[in-house]
Design a protein around this motif. Structure first.
Motif, PDB file in Angstrom:
ATOM      1  N   LYS A 108       9.433 -31.672  46.857  1.00  0.00           N
ATOM      2  CA  LYS A 108       8.659 -32.132  45.697  1.00  0.00           C
ATOM      3  C   LYS A 108       7.839 -33.372  46.033  1.00  0.00           C
ATOM      4  O   LYS A 108       6.642 -33.435  45.761  1.00  0.00           O
ATOM      5  N   SER A 109       8.503 -34.360  46.648  1.00  0.00           N
ATOM      6  CA  SER A 109       7.788 -35.606  46.976  1.00  0.00           C
ATOM      7  C   SER A 109       6.700 -35.344  48.001  1.00  0.00           C
ATOM      8  O   SER A 109       5.604 -35.914  47.922  1.00  0.00           O
ATOM      9  N   THR A 110       6.994 -34.484  48.955  1.00  0.00           N
ATOM     10  CA  THR A 110       6.019 -34.156  49.991  1.00  0.00           C
ATOM     11  C   THR A 110       4.765 -33.551  49.367  1.00  0.00           C
ATOM     12  O   THR A 110       3.648 -33.995  49.624  1.00  0.00           O
ATOM     13  N   GLY A 130      10.542 -44.165  42.532  1.00  0.00           N
ATOM     14  CA  GLY A 130      11.768 -44.816  42.081  1.00  0.00           C
ATOM     15  C   GLY A 130      12.902 -44.481  43.018  1.00  0.00           C
ATOM     16  O   GLY A 130      13.997 -45.018  42.923  1.00  0.00           O
ATOM     17  N   GLU A 131      12.671 -43.555  43.919  1.00  0.00           N
ATOM     18  CA  GLU A 131      13.753 -43.087  44.784  1.00  0.00           C
ATOM     19  C   GLU A 131      13.654 -43.682  46.170  1.00  0.00           C
ATOM     20  O   GLU A 131      14.652 -43.977  46.790  1.00  0.00           O
ATOM     21  N   GLU A 132      12.422 -43.809  46.633  1.00  0.00           N
ATOM     22  CA  GLU A 132      12.232 -44.277  47.994  1.00  0.00           C
ATOM     23  C   GLU A 132      11.480 -45.600  47.960  1.00  0.00           C
ATOM     24  O   GLU A 132      10.722 -45.860  47.026  1.00  0.00           O
ATOM     25  N   SER A 133      11.657 -46.399  49.003  1.00  0.00           N
ATOM     26  CA  SER A 133      10.932 -47.657  49.078  1.00  0.00           C
ATOM     27  C   SER A 133       9.485 -47.360  49.462  1.00  0.00           C
ATOM     28  O   SER A 133       9.169 -46.271  49.944  1.00  0.00           O
ATOM     29  N   ILE A 176       5.298 -39.617  38.700  1.00  0.00           N
ATOM     30  CA  ILE A 176       6.531 -40.380  38.525  1.00  0.00           C
ATOM     31  C   ILE A 176       7.603 -39.662  39.334  1.00  0.00           C
ATOM     32  O   ILE A 176       8.007 -38.550  39.005  1.00  0.00           O
ATOM     33  N   ASP A 177       8.073 -40.287  40.393  1.00  0.00           N
ATOM     34  CA  ASP A 177       9.025 -39.627  41.293  1.00  0.00           C
ATOM     35  C   ASP A 177      10.291 -40.459  41.394  1.00  0.00           C
ATOM     36  O   ASP A 177      10.350 -41.410  42.140  1.00  0.00           O
ATOM     37  N   SER A 178      11.317 -40.210  40.651  1.00  0.00           N
ATOM     38  CA  SER A 178      11.508 -39.090  39.764  1.00  0.00           C
ATOM     39  C   SER A 178      11.867 -39.594  38.367  1.00  0.00           C
ATOM     40  O   SER A 178      12.209 -40.763  38.215  1.00  0.00           O
ATOM     41  N   GLY A 219      11.506 -33.868  38.675  1.00  0.00           N
ATOM     42  CA  GLY A 219      12.882 -33.831  38.165  1.00  0.00           C
ATOM     43  C   GLY A 219      13.768 -33.054  39.105  1.00  0.00           C
ATOM     44  O   GLY A 219      13.417 -31.965  39.524  1.00  0.00           O
ATOM     45  N   HIS A 220      14.911 -33.624  39.442  1.00  0.00           N
ATOM     46  CA  HIS A 220      15.835 -32.884  40.309  1.00  0.00           C
ATOM     47  C   HIS A 220      16.685 -31.955  39.484  1.00  0.00           C
ATOM     48  O   HIS A 220      17.083 -32.271  38.378  1.00  0.00           O
ATOM     49  N   VAL A 221      16.964 -30.819  40.025  1.00  0.00           N
ATOM     50  CA  VAL A 221      17.884 -29.894  39.384  1.00  0.00           C
ATOM     51  C   VAL A 221      19.055 -29.743  40.337  1.00  0.00           C
ATOM     52  O   VAL A 221      18.858 -29.655  41.538  1.00  0.00           O
TER      53      VAL A 221
END
Ligand code: TYD
Ligand code: MG
Length: 459
Positions: A108-110, A130-133, A176-178, A219-221
């Protein structure tokens, strides 16, 4: 911003309670109370509805006759990926919210970093991580070869701060991740909880509608698919896309589950490479297994994924059951459907698998939900049972009815054309799907009964 307070609402009966309790005081259900913001301002989102005129609460509003309304199609802009545009229905739309869900690590981020980098060439774009620096994202950008893109980056998880930045920067597109990592100071619940995810998504949605921004939320599932997150947001957003595929294979599929601006069930196909996700414009060839000669238990079919015919291979393995109940197992197809097909096969063609295990697999991690896969599944099963490969370059499609009849499917001719294009020379299809004109390079056999289909498949 208006002051807000929170309450706890039971998701089963709707009862409210000022503080959290394990058991609902209304219906006595356990663990159903969810923290919710009570906004001090009037009905949330009303300001965002274009054309909602002013007026005191409760006073009558002006009604517009439908015929006087001039519809205007929102302009779309491309994302740099033809496959992503296809699933979105032609690109991103202003003032819209897209939710992209999928298992962690699926890409997803990629995909979004690639898309946003392409978009940033023409429009102001902001990536909120919000997940990775920022360093981690920069490293990925370099790997993807997009490190030079004029893309704004923000590492922030507090929703109020993100919204203030969006309002100040006014990007046309934001990611917005994630959504599970952002949190609102108005709520006491932990980030990632249903209450937080829902509240933050609602605030982002309001912003997108009011500011005309195209907003994409990740959004992660979880494997169970029920995690606090995407599922509770589906009704709030304009489009919901889900990533499918096995993380161990290089294929990635994106399917639209909901699309306010286009067709659902369009499928985008990608391959994960060491330099990110690449569009696969001609996916049919990809899902056919690579084995050389014809093997027993394999049958190729053409399914319809959205507007596009897609050739996939079904594999069956029928093997003597080792005591107890024979097993019926499917991967990528409905399990109940298999039992049904075996019953039809027995009753109408006299072929019994009563003492056999039957496994059915769709090659390449694709899911086929269409009844058109009935006939090829049946042919694959019989082929495995008899240990005889289906002859030549054969494809088949058709729905199997309980009376043993083969029913037509939609857009049969398109499916046959796709098969011919891929070099298949013979198609077993429902009689009603036989085209009026012959199609070059492929012999078409129309069948109306299961028995006939088995006969035709003998070659
Ligand atoms: P990622 O986009 O981080 O997944 P998500 O945001 O859905 O959690 O995907 C990461 C996976 O993709 C990871 O396992 C590494 C792999 N990958 C590649 O194979 N090639 C690449 O160029 C990149 C950036 C990632
Ligand atoms: Mg990610």
């Amino acid at each position: 911003m208006a002051k807000s307070r929170t309450t706890h609402v039971c998701s089963a009966c709707g009862a409210q309670s000022t503080k959290w309790q394990g058991q609902c005081p209304g219906c006595a259900e356990w663990n159903t109370l969810v923290e919710t913001v009570v906004a001090a301002h009037p009905s949330p989102g009303s300001a965002a509805l274009a054309g909602a005129g002013p007026g005191a609460p409760g006073s009558a509003r002006t009604v517009s006759p439908l015929a006087t309304l001039a519809p205007h199609a929102e302009p779309r802009f491309p994302t740099g990926s033809g496959e992503l545009d296809r699933v979105l229905g032609g690109g991103l739309t202003r003032a819209s919210v897209v939710l992209i869900g999928g298992d962690p690590g699926i890409g997803k981020s990629t995909l979004l970093l690639q898309a946003l980098a392409a978009i940033a060439a023409d429009r102001k774009a902001l990536y909120v991580t919000g997940e990775e620096s920022l360093q981690q994202v920069a490293l990925r950008a370099r790997r993807l070869g997009v490190e030079g893109a004029p893309l704004g980056m923000l590492a922030e998880t507090q929703v109020e701060a993100v919204l203030a930045t969006l309002a100040a920067e006014r990007p046309e597109v934001a990611v917005i991740d994630s959504i599970q990592t952002v949190w609102s100071e108005a709520l006491a619940s932990a980030p990632g909880s249903v209450a937080q995810v829902r509240e933050c998504a609602a605030q982002f949605t309001r912003h997108a509608k009011a500011a005309g921004c195209a907003l994409v939320m990740v959004g992660h599932v979880t494997k169970e698919g029920a995690l606090a997150g995407p599922r509770v947001l589906e009704h709030m957003v304009d489009s919901v896309l889900y990533f499918e595929g096995e993380t161990h294979s290089s294929y990635r599929l994106i399917r639209a589950f909901k699309n306010r601006f286009g067709a659902v069930n369009e499928l985008g196909v990608f391959a994960m490479t060491e330099r990110g996700l690449r569009d696969v414009a001609n996916p049919s060839a990809m899902f056919l297994s690579q084995h050389g000669g014809d093997v027993p238990g394999s049958c190729v079919t053409v399914t319809l994924e959205g507007s596009r015919p897609l050739a996939v291979e079904l594999q069956a393995l029928v093997d003597e059951a080792q005591g107890g109940h024979p097993r019926r197992l499917t991967v990528g197809m409905d399990n109940q459907r298999l039992s049904l097909l075996l019953a039809v096969l027995h009753r109408h063609a006299g072929v019994s698998c009563a003492d056999q295990d039957v496994f059915l697999n769709v090659v390449g991690g694709v899911r086929v939900a269409e009844p058109s896969a009935d006939l090829p599944a049946l042919l694959a099963i019989v082929s495995s049972l008899r240990a005889r490969a289906l002859p030549g370059r054969l494809v088949a499609f058709g729905e199997v009815g309980l009376a043993g009849e083969i029913r037509p499917v939609v857009r049969g001719v398109d499916r046959i054309r796709e098969a011919a294009k891929l070099g298949f020379t013979r198609a077993i299809v429902p009689v009603a799907n036989r085209p009026r004109q012959p199609i070059e390079g492929i012999e078409i056999v129309g069948v109306s009964r299961v028995e006939e289909a088995l006969e035709a498949a003998r070659g």
